[in-house]
Enzyme design. Structure first.
Site, short mmCIF file in Angstrom:
data_model
loop_
_atom_site.label_atom_id
_atom_site.label_comp_id
_atom_site.label_asym_id
_atom_site.label_seq_id
_atom_site.Cartn_x
_atom_site.Cartn_y
_atom_site.Cartn_z
N ASN A 15 128.96 -36.80 40.50
CA ASN A 15 129.50 -35.26 40.09
C ASN A 15 130.23 -34.81 41.49
O ASN A 15 131.21 -34.19 41.32
CB ASN A 15 128.13 -34.19 40.11
CG ASN A 15 127.79 -34.36 38.72
OD1 ASN A 15 128.32 -33.87 37.59
ND2 ASN A 15 126.56 -35.07 38.42
N HIS A 110 121.91 -29.62 36.28
CA HIS A 110 120.56 -30.64 35.63
C HIS A 110 121.17 -31.18 34.20
O HIS A 110 121.89 -30.41 33.52
CB HIS A 110 119.48 -29.18 35.32
CG HIS A 110 118.29 -30.08 34.64
ND1 HIS A 110 117.17 -30.72 35.40
CD2 HIS A 110 117.76 -30.13 33.40
CE1 HIS A 110 116.43 -31.25 34.64
NE2 HIS A 110 116.57 -30.95 33.30
N ASP A 151 114.19 -26.29 39.00
CA ASP A 151 115.00 -25.98 37.53
C ASP A 151 114.74 -24.73 36.92
O ASP A 151 114.64 -24.61 35.74
CB ASP A 151 114.66 -27.25 36.51
CG ASP A 151 114.80 -28.53 37.11
OD1 ASP A 151 115.96 -28.66 37.88
OD2 ASP A 151 114.15 -29.63 36.65
C1 GRF Z 1 122.98 -36.04 37.52
O1 GRF Z 1 122.65 -36.46 36.23
C2 GRF Z 1 122.69 -34.68 37.92
O2 GRF Z 1 122.64 -33.73 36.74
C3 GRF Z 1 121.16 -34.77 38.45
O3 GRF Z 1 121.32 -35.84 39.12
C4 GRF Z 1 122.40 -36.94 38.70
C5 GRF Z 1 123.34 -37.13 39.77
O4 GRF Z 1 124.17 -37.88 39.59
N1 GRF Z 1 120.92 -33.56 39.32
P1 GRF Z 1 125.53 -38.31 40.55
O5 GRF Z 1 124.80 -38.83 41.81
O6 GRF Z 1 126.36 -37.22 40.49
O7 GRF Z 1 126.13 -39.33 39.87
#
Ligand code: GRF
Length: 213
Positions: A15, A110, A151
């Site tokens: 992300n 989330h 959450d």
């Molecule tokens: C994602 O699925 C996010 O929704 C959750 O943790 C995961 C992180 O993935 N909070 P990344 O580290 O961004 O690949």
């Protein structure tokens, strides 16, 4: 002046990577001024390093007390003049002092449609397993402000993802992650552009970025 963001990440940081890509593309007008991670092996540290973003490894176990931990975190945020905290796969609960100081200035993503499939223990693959076990036909992504409960803070943006008959937790997770990458930057951009207003739990966005582009 772009909004100054501190990113908190524990893992792969895909992300974080997607946000950096949108910034490079010129879609996202924020500055990433600090990255904090609790796990020194997190790939998010490599992303920070290769983008010249100051990074800090901070784990509660390094400190004698919660106060000391929170103070060190606060000092780093203050020094970086961070205006918004962006949780991107951050697996540790934030000290409540930080949650108070950054009221409605901490965002999280989330991998499910809150308030369903959220709360303690509902992270990563566990969310997708629970969605499939329940037999839900849609899942998705929620971007929300962070409050003292897991959450729970006000929802900023949601995007649905259809659950397919032949999905397993991994296939569902990968489509939801794709949706996360396409959603998080839109929420941040709306915040950065001052298009968000919060009244209690209701978050309103007057924006173009909410629509597909
Ligand atoms: C994602 O699925 C996010 O929704 C959750 O943790 C995961 C992180 O993935 N909070 P990344 O580290 O961004 O690949």
């Amino acid at each position: 002046m772009s909004m100054r963001c501190a990113v908190f990440a524990s893992g792969g940081g895909s992300n974080f990577g997607a946000l950096l890509d949108r910034k490079v593309k010129g879609d996202l007008h924020v500055d990433f001024v600090l990255m904090i991670g609790n796990n020194s092996k997190a790939a998010a540290f490599d992303r920070a390093n290769s983008n010249n973003i100051p990074a800090l490894h901070l784990a509660p176990s390094h400190f004698h007390s919660e106060e000391e931990y929170a103070q060190t975190m606060m000092n780093a945020l203050t020094e970086a003049k961070a205006e918004l905290i962006v949780l991107a796969g951050y697996m540790k609960k934030l000290p409540s002092r930080i949650v108070k100081e950054y009221h409605n200035k901490i965002v999280n993503i989330h991998p499910g449609l809150l308030p369903a499939f959220g709360g303690k223990g509902m992270y990563g693959i566990n969310v997708h397993k629970a969605v499939l076990e329940y037999g839900a036909k849609v899942s998705g992504v929620t971007v929300h402000f962070v409050d003292e409960e897991y959450d729970h803070g006000p929802v900023i943006m949601q995007k649905t993802v259809a659950v397919l008959d032949d999905d397993d937790a991994e296939t569902l997770a990968s489509r939801v992650l794709e949706a996360e990458h396409d959603t998080y930057w839109r929420a941040l951009e709306a915040i950065a552009l001052g298009q968000i207003s919060v009244e209690g739990r209701r978050v309103k966005i007057q924006s173009e970025v909410n629509s597909e582009n």
